[in-house]
Design a protein around this motif. Structure first.
Motif, PDB file in Angstrom:
ATOM      1  N   ASP A 537       0.842  -1.189   0.000  1.00 25.25           N
ATOM      2  CA  ASP A 537       0.000   0.000   0.000  1.00 25.25           C
ATOM      3  C   ASP A 537       0.876   1.237   0.000  1.00 25.25           C
ATOM      4  O   ASP A 537       2.053   1.200   0.374  1.00 25.25           O
ATOM      5  CB  ASP A 537      -0.939   0.007   1.206  1.00 25.25           C
ATOM      6  N   LEU A 538       0.282   2.345  -0.423  1.00 27.21           N
ATOM      7  CA  LEU A 538       0.928   3.644  -0.446  1.00 27.21           C
ATOM      8  C   LEU A 538      -0.027   4.689   0.112  1.00 27.21           C
ATOM      9  O   LEU A 538      -1.242   4.586  -0.054  1.00 27.21           O
ATOM     10  CB  LEU A 538       1.315   4.048  -1.876  1.00 27.21           C
ATOM     11  N   GLY A 539       0.533   5.698   0.757  1.00 25.57           N
ATOM     12  CA  GLY A 539      -0.218   6.855   1.204  1.00 25.57           C
ATOM     13  C   GLY A 539       0.702   8.056   1.185  1.00 25.57           C
ATOM     14  O   GLY A 539       1.897   7.935   0.917  1.00 25.57           O
ATOM     15  N   HIS A 540       0.168   9.232   1.489  1.00 24.89           N
ATOM     16  CA  HIS A 540       1.016  10.412   1.460  1.00 24.89           C
ATOM     17  C   HIS A 540       0.530  11.488   2.408  1.00 24.89           C
ATOM     18  O   HIS A 540      -0.644  11.541   2.791  1.00 24.89           O
ATOM     19  CB  HIS A 540       1.115  10.974   0.047  1.00 24.89           C
ATOM     20  N   THR A 541       1.469  12.358   2.773  1.00 18.33           N
ATOM     21  CA  THR A 541       1.181  13.616   3.442  1.00 18.33           C
ATOM     22  C   THR A 541       1.537  14.729   2.465  1.00 18.33           C
ATOM     23  O   THR A 541       1.784  14.466   1.281  1.00 18.33           O
ATOM     24  CB  THR A 541       1.988  13.737   4.743  1.00 18.33           C
ATOM     25  N   GLU A 569      10.606  -1.306  10.691  1.00 21.00           N
ATOM     26  CA  GLU A 569       9.987  -2.632  10.651  1.00 21.00           C
ATOM     27  C   GLU A 569       8.697  -2.579  11.458  1.00 21.00           C
ATOM     28  O   GLU A 569       8.713  -2.172  12.630  1.00 21.00           O
ATOM     29  CB  GLU A 569      10.933  -3.681  11.234  1.00 21.00           C
ATOM     30  N   VAL A 570       7.591  -3.010  10.845  1.00 24.72           N
ATOM     31  CA  VAL A 570       6.312  -2.932  11.552  1.00 24.72           C
ATOM     32  C   VAL A 570       6.016  -4.193  12.356  1.00 24.72           C
ATOM     33  O   VAL A 570       5.046  -4.227  13.114  1.00 24.72           O
ATOM     34  CB  VAL A 570       5.152  -2.649  10.575  1.00 24.72           C
ATOM     35  N   GLY A 571       6.800  -5.237  12.176  1.00 21.18           N
ATOM     36  CA  GLY A 571       6.626  -6.436  12.986  1.00 21.18           C
ATOM     37  C   GLY A 571       5.650  -7.439  12.434  1.00 21.18           C
ATOM     38  O   GLY A 571       5.165  -8.304  13.161  1.00 21.18           O
ATOM     39  N   GLY A 572       5.358  -7.355  11.147  1.00 18.71           N
ATOM     40  CA  GLY A 572       4.460  -8.308  10.501  1.00 18.71           C
ATOM     41  C   GLY A 572       4.391  -7.996   9.026  1.00 18.71           C
ATOM     42  O   GLY A 572       4.955  -6.999   8.558  1.00 18.71           O
ATOM     43  N   PRO A 573       3.715  -8.829   8.246  1.00 17.04           N
ATOM     44  CA  PRO A 573       3.608  -8.562   6.811  1.00 17.04           C
ATOM     45  C   PRO A 573       2.818  -7.293   6.528  1.00 17.04           C
ATOM     46  O   PRO A 573       1.951  -6.894   7.311  1.00 17.04           O
ATOM     47  CB  PRO A 573       2.883  -9.798   6.268  1.00 17.04           C
ATOM     48  N   GLY A 574       3.120  -6.662   5.407  1.00 19.55           N
ATOM     49  CA  GLY A 574       2.454  -5.420   5.065  1.00 19.55           C
ATOM     50  C   GLY A 574       1.024  -5.630   4.616  1.00 19.55           C
ATOM     51  O   GLY A 574       0.703  -6.591   3.927  1.00 19.55           O
ATOM     52  N   GLY A 575       0.159  -4.700   5.006  1.00 23.78           N
ATOM     53  CA  GLY A 575      -1.230  -4.666   4.568  1.00 23.78           C
ATOM     54  C   GLY A 575      -1.606  -3.236   4.231  1.00 23.78           C
ATOM     55  O   GLY A 575      -0.764  -2.452   3.790  1.00 23.78           O
ATOM     56  N   ASP A 576      -2.849  -2.876   4.468  1.00 27.09           N
ATOM     57  CA  ASP A 576      -3.309  -1.533   4.139  1.00 27.09           C
ATOM     58  C   ASP A 576      -2.729  -0.476   5.078  1.00 27.09           C
ATOM     59  O   ASP A 576      -2.442  -0.748   6.258  1.00 27.09           O
ATOM     60  CB  ASP A 576      -4.834  -1.479   4.228  1.00 27.09           C
ATOM     61  N   LEU A 577      -2.583   0.741   4.546  1.00 25.49           N
ATOM     62  CA  LEU A 577      -2.188   1.918   5.315  1.00 25.49           C
ATOM     63  C   LEU A 577      -3.299   2.959   5.248  1.00 25.49           C
ATOM     64  O   LEU A 577      -3.896   3.167   4.192  1.00 25.49           O
ATOM     65  CB  LEU A 577      -0.925   2.547   4.741  1.00 25.49           C
ATOM     66  N   VAL A 578      -3.550   3.633   6.355  1.00 29.26           N
ATOM     67  CA  VAL A 578      -4.389   4.822   6.393  1.00 29.26           C
ATOM     68  C   VAL A 578      -3.501   5.942   6.907  1.00 29.26           C
ATOM     69  O   VAL A 578      -3.013   5.879   8.033  1.00 29.26           O
ATOM     70  CB  VAL A 578      -5.617   4.619   7.300  1.00 29.26           C
ATOM     71  N   VAL A 579      -3.252   6.955   6.087  1.00 28.92           N
ATOM     72  CA  VAL A 579      -2.290   8.009   6.396  1.00 28.92           C
ATOM     73  C   VAL A 579      -3.015   9.324   6.616  1.00 28.92           C
ATOM     74  O   VAL A 579      -3.793   9.773   5.764  1.00 28.92           O
ATOM     75  CB  VAL A 579      -1.254   8.161   5.259  1.00 28.92           C
ATOM     76  N   TYR A 580      -2.750   9.944   7.781  1.00 26.30           N
ATOM     77  CA  TYR A 580      -3.243  11.284   8.064  1.00 26.30           C
ATOM     78  C   TYR A 580      -2.056  12.245   8.003  1.00 26.30           C
ATOM     79  O   TYR A 580      -1.043  11.936   7.376  1.00 26.30           O
ATOM     80  CB  TYR A 580      -3.938  11.306   9.423  1.00 26.30           C
ATOM     81  N   ASP A 581      -2.147  13.410   8.635  1.00 25.63           N
ATOM     82  CA  ASP A 581      -1.064  14.381   8.491  1.00 25.63           C
ATOM     83  C   ASP A 581       0.156  14.056   9.342  1.00 25.63           C
ATOM     84  O   ASP A 581       1.284  14.357   8.950  1.00 25.63           O
ATOM     85  CB  ASP A 581      -1.561  15.801   8.790  1.00 25.63           C
ATOM     86  N   ASP A 582      -0.015  13.474  10.510  1.00 30.76           N
ATOM     87  CA  ASP A 582       1.132  13.202  11.373  1.00 30.76           C
ATOM     88  C   ASP A 582       1.124  11.784  11.940  1.00 30.76           C
ATOM     89  O   ASP A 582       1.936  11.444  12.796  1.00 30.76           O
ATOM     90  CB  ASP A 582       1.184  14.200  12.531  1.00 30.76           C
ATOM     91  N   LYS A 618      -6.782  -5.753   5.073  1.00 31.40           N
ATOM     92  CA  LYS A 618      -7.401  -4.492   4.668  1.00 31.40           C
ATOM     93  C   LYS A 618      -7.735  -3.632   5.888  1.00 31.40           C
ATOM     94  O   LYS A 618      -7.961  -4.143   6.989  1.00 31.40           O
ATOM     95  CB  LYS A 618      -8.681  -4.750   3.862  1.00 31.40           C
ATOM     96  N   LEU A 619      -7.813  -2.346   5.639  1.00 30.93           N
ATOM     97  CA  LEU A 619      -8.120  -1.377   6.679  1.00 30.93           C
ATOM     98  C   LEU A 619      -8.737  -0.164   5.990  1.00 30.93           C
ATOM     99  O   LEU A 619      -8.197   0.332   4.998  1.00 30.93           O
ATOM    100  CB  LEU A 619      -6.834  -0.975   7.410  1.00 30.93           C
ATOM    101  N   ALA A 620      -9.863   0.328   6.505  1.00 29.24           N
ATOM    102  CA  ALA A 620     -10.534   1.472   5.885  1.00 29.24           C
ATOM    103  C   ALA A 620     -10.808   2.537   6.930  1.00 29.24           C
ATOM    104  O   ALA A 620     -11.203   2.230   8.058  1.00 29.24           O
ATOM    105  CB  ALA A 620     -11.848   1.035   5.243  1.00 29.24           C
ATOM    106  N   PRO A 621     -10.621   3.818   6.561  1.00 29.64           N
ATOM    107  CA  PRO A 621     -10.910   4.878   7.522  1.00 29.64           C
ATOM    108  C   PRO A 621     -12.402   5.137   7.656  1.00 29.64           C
ATOM    109  O   PRO A 621     -13.134   5.115   6.676  1.00 29.64           O
ATOM    110  CB  PRO A 621     -10.209   6.100   6.917  1.00 29.64           C
ATOM    111  N   ASP A 622     -12.836   5.379   8.872  1.00 27.30           N
ATOM    112  CA  ASP A 622     -14.144   5.978   9.121  1.00 27.30           C
ATOM    113  C   ASP A 622     -14.007   7.457   8.763  1.00 27.30           C
ATOM    114  O   ASP A 622     -13.148   8.150   9.311  1.00 27.30           O
ATOM    115  CB  ASP A 622     -14.490   5.793  10.600  1.00 27.30           C
ATOM    116  N   PRO A 623     -14.817   7.975   7.835  1.00 30.98           N
ATOM    117  CA  PRO A 623     -14.662   9.373   7.417  1.00 30.98           C
ATOM    118  C   PRO A 623     -14.785  10.394   8.546  1.00 30.98           C
ATOM    119  O   PRO A 623     -14.404  11.552   8.357  1.00 30.98           O
ATOM    120  CB  PRO A 623     -15.760   9.548   6.371  1.00 30.98           C
ATOM    121  N   SER A 624     -15.270  10.006   9.701  1.00 33.79           N
ATOM    122  CA  SER A 624     -15.293  10.926  10.836  1.00 33.79           C
ATOM    123  C   SER A 624     -13.897  11.204  11.363  1.00 33.79           C
ATOM    124  O   SER A 624     -13.698  12.162  12.119  1.00 33.79           O
ATOM    125  CB  SER A 624     -16.151  10.344  11.967  1.00 33.79           C
ATOM    126  N   GLY A 625     -12.933  10.386  10.986  1.00 30.41           N
ATOM    127  CA  GLY A 625     -11.586  10.509  11.519  1.00 30.41           C
ATOM    128  C   GLY A 625     -11.416   9.883  12.881  1.00 30.41           C
ATOM    129  O   GLY A 625     -10.342   9.971  13.480  1.00 30.41           O
TER     130      GLY A 625
END
Length: 645
Positions: A537-541, A569-582, A618-625
């Motif tokens: 997965d990829l995300g950005h600030t 190292e995140v300590g497990g295989p890579g999956g989804d990322l949800v990226v916010y500002d910080d 998989k991982l999805a953001p709740d739009p409420s944040g």
């Protein structure tokens, strides 16, 4: 598969909206970070993989459910009268019958079960190390032959003794035995991802290639049925039927499906002089008469639907689809479509493909559709889709879905009676891997993986205002595109060294690449993490690109300097990322973790989830944040974030 729908509410959301989504904005009264709310089964369905008739009853097996089951449908009463649980395997494609015994072959793990239809006892009779039993066939003397992947071998099981025998690889180097038949002397094995048809002498084990030379270069002998004298086979991926004389393979006919754009013959059945076959993507039922050479498109039982099995019973043709069967009567031309769920076939939780939320609703994709969870009312509905949505993104009140197996793009709005087919990506692609929306250009950006045995993934750009589709293949040479995030008119692409399944990788390391959406060109590519097979997965600030690899390496990339500046190292295989500002959140399916983007410190938010995703966490953001959507087992859960810690 990792999806940018999971990160649509990160830094890609404009200005003030972003502030509302940032976890720091959560109120002090919010639940503690990591608080889990269980929302029940994520996706419930009845996806069928195969079927056989025994004593006038149809025995149909499910795939991808928990548990999988064989349901027994009685045509006389028009009801499902019994179920048998199959304890292991994530699904089943393989079925046959010997007398009153039904045999089921599962995958992951590959186990062979016998159902005694008289005593109703279910017994596991054999286990195999292969990942998949693709199909099984019974010989007239009561042996069972199994076609496997990814070993590409054939095995024999003898019910009389319980013994198994390895018949080896009919086509060394090939990974799939997708179709199989057996008679008194010969096992016929249909191979891919480079098509072969191999006749194996049951006594000596000697093999001979009998695929007509004019079919060299095809992908699969993907489906097969047999009569005493002939084989009828579906050849991928040009919509062809092969009818072959078993005694004289040089006596054969190659028949082209007549609906324009037909690619697959998913199943076949022989009834006397007539051969029936099902095509995709159209979903058409065809008939071919050997005596005249005539091909007819008879009907479309369900538009675009796959038909994994076709049977002859009581002079009629029975086709098995997602949760239904169709019955065609050659004598009258009548077609009857029977939803087996409405007739009592048990539904069960499945392994979901992916998840996304538009705020009010949570969408969970699965086999044959997408489950819609309305958080306001608690109601659930299902959007029927002829395939598997692998990537989803909501834009402007509409849900867009990238669908496997034919790399299709569908759209659906709340209140629509059905999803609408918007585009076919084509270009030998079949598996959307991600989807992102670029607001300035109005583009949906869809990376894909090619069909089995094919090189080079693609990047599809669909312009929402005009419905225009442009496809670029290859994008990154000899790799698939697995993940995408869009920043300032550039699509940043994460790749996968695997091209079409069954094709040995031509490269060794996944790449990060930049594609200019205005100039429509690849600007650069590099290898951010040594040894990574894919960038999950990829995300950005505002100023950085973040990625996670299959090996569990999180990397921070500076696009201005085109340089990886930090890793962790995140300590497990890579999956989804949800990226916010910080801060970013990630998952390996069992754990959800938080990444402080200032320090790259990683802390666990929730653990022990054992999320039963079909392919990748998989991982999805709740739009409420204030939350994330994930799985615990096969249940949809909401995990609070940004509250008390």
């Amino acid at each position: 598969m990792p999806l940018t729908r999971r990160t649509i509410l990160r830094a890609t959301v404009a200005g003030a909206a972003l502030a509302a989504l940032t976890p720091k904005a959560a109120s002090a009264s919010a639940p503690a970070e990591g608080t889990i709310t269980d929302l029940g089964p994520a996706s419930v369905t009845t996806a069928l993989g195969n079927a056989v008739f025994v004593d006038g009853l149809l025995y149909a097996v499910t795939r991808g459910l928990s548990p999988n089951a064989v349901g027994v449908y009685d045509p006389a009463s028009d009801r499902v009268v019994r179920h048998y649980d199959i304890p292991t395997g994530i699904g089943a494609w393989a079925m046959t019958a010997i007398g009153t015994d039904v045999y089921v072959g599962t995958h992951v793990p590959s186990d062979l079960y016998r159902i005694d239809t008289l005593t109703h006892q279910v017994t596991k009779v054999a286990s195999f190390e292969d990942h998949f039993i693709w199909n099984i066939a019974a010989s007239p003397d009561g042996r069972i032959y199994l076609g496997m992947s990814e070993t590409g071998r054939v095995a024999e099981y003898d019910p009389a003794t319980g013994a198994t025998r390895d018949l080896g690889q009919p086509a060394p180097g090939e990974q799939y035995v997708r179709s199989i038949a057996a008679d008194a002397t010969t096992v016929w094995a249909g191979i891919g991802a480079h098509a072969h048809l191999v006749a194996i002498d049951r006594a000596s084990g000697a093999r001979r290639e009998v695929l007509p030379p004019e079919l060299a270069g095809r992908d699969f002998v993907a489906s097969m049925s047999a009569s005493e004298t002939h084989l009828a086979m579906g050849i991928s991926s040009a919509g062809e039927l092969l009818v072959l004389n078993k005694q004289d393979p040089a006596d054969h006919r190659i028949v082209k499906a007549t609906v324009p754009g037909e690619k697959y013959v998913t199943s076949t059945a022989i009834l006397g002089d007539e051969v029936y076959f099902a095509g995709r993507p159209s979903g058409t039922l065809y008939r071919y008469r050997r005596s005249t050479g005539r091909v007819e498109a008879l009907a479309v039982p369900s538009p675009e639907a796959g038909t994994p099995a076709m049977l002859v019973h009581d002079g009629k043709i029975w086709g098995v689809q997602e949760a239904a069967v169709f019955v065609y009567d050659p004598a009258t031309g009548a077609l009857d479509y029977r939803n087996l769920v409405q007739r009592g076939f048990r539904a069960a939780p499945e392994q979901p493909m992916t998840v996304v939320s538009d705020g009010r609703r949570v969408y969970v994709a699965g086999k044959g559709g997408t489950q819609v969870h309305d958080r306001a009312t608690g109601e659930q509905t299902r959007i029927g889709i002829p395939g598997e949505p692998k990537a989803m993104v909501p834009v402007g009140g509409r849900l867009y879905m990238g669908v496997y197996t034919q790399a299709l793009l569908y759209g659906w709005s709340p209140g629509d009676p059905a999803a609408k087919l918007l585009a076919r990506i084509a270009n030998r692609q079949d598996r959307p891997r991600d989807i992102a929306y670029e607001a300035h250009s109005g583009l949906l950006v869809v990376p894909t993986q090619p069909e089995p045995g094919q090189p080079d993934g693609a990047l599809a750009l669909y312009h929402l205002p005009t419905g225009t589709l442009d496809v670029y293949r290859p994008v990154v040479d000899r790799q698939s595109v697995y993940s995408v995030t869009v920043r300032r008119g550039t699509a940043y692409l994460g790749t996968y060294i695997q091209e079409g399944f069954g094709l040995p990788p031509a490269t060794t390391t996944a790449r990060l690449a930049a594609f200019d959406l205005r100039r429509r060109r690849l600007d650069w590519e590099l290898e951010p993490v040594p040894g990574a097979a894919f960038i999950a997965d990829l995300g950005h600030t505002a100023g950085r690109i973040y990625g996670i690899t299959d090996t569990g390496v999180l990397f921070e990339f500076d696009p201005a300097r085109r340089k990886v500046v930090r890793t962790a190292e995140v300590g497990g295989p890579g999956g989804d990322l949800v990226v916010y500002d910080d801060v970013a959140y990630g998952t390996d399916g069992d754990r959800v973790y938080r990444v402080d983007l200032d320090s790259l410190k990683i802390t666990t938010v929730a653990d022990g989830l054992a999320g039963a995703w079909f392919d990748g966490a998989k991982l999805a953001p709740d739009p409420s944040g204030r939350g994330l959507y994930a799985l615990r087992g096969r249940n949809l859960v909401h995990i609070a974030i940004g509250g008390r810690r």
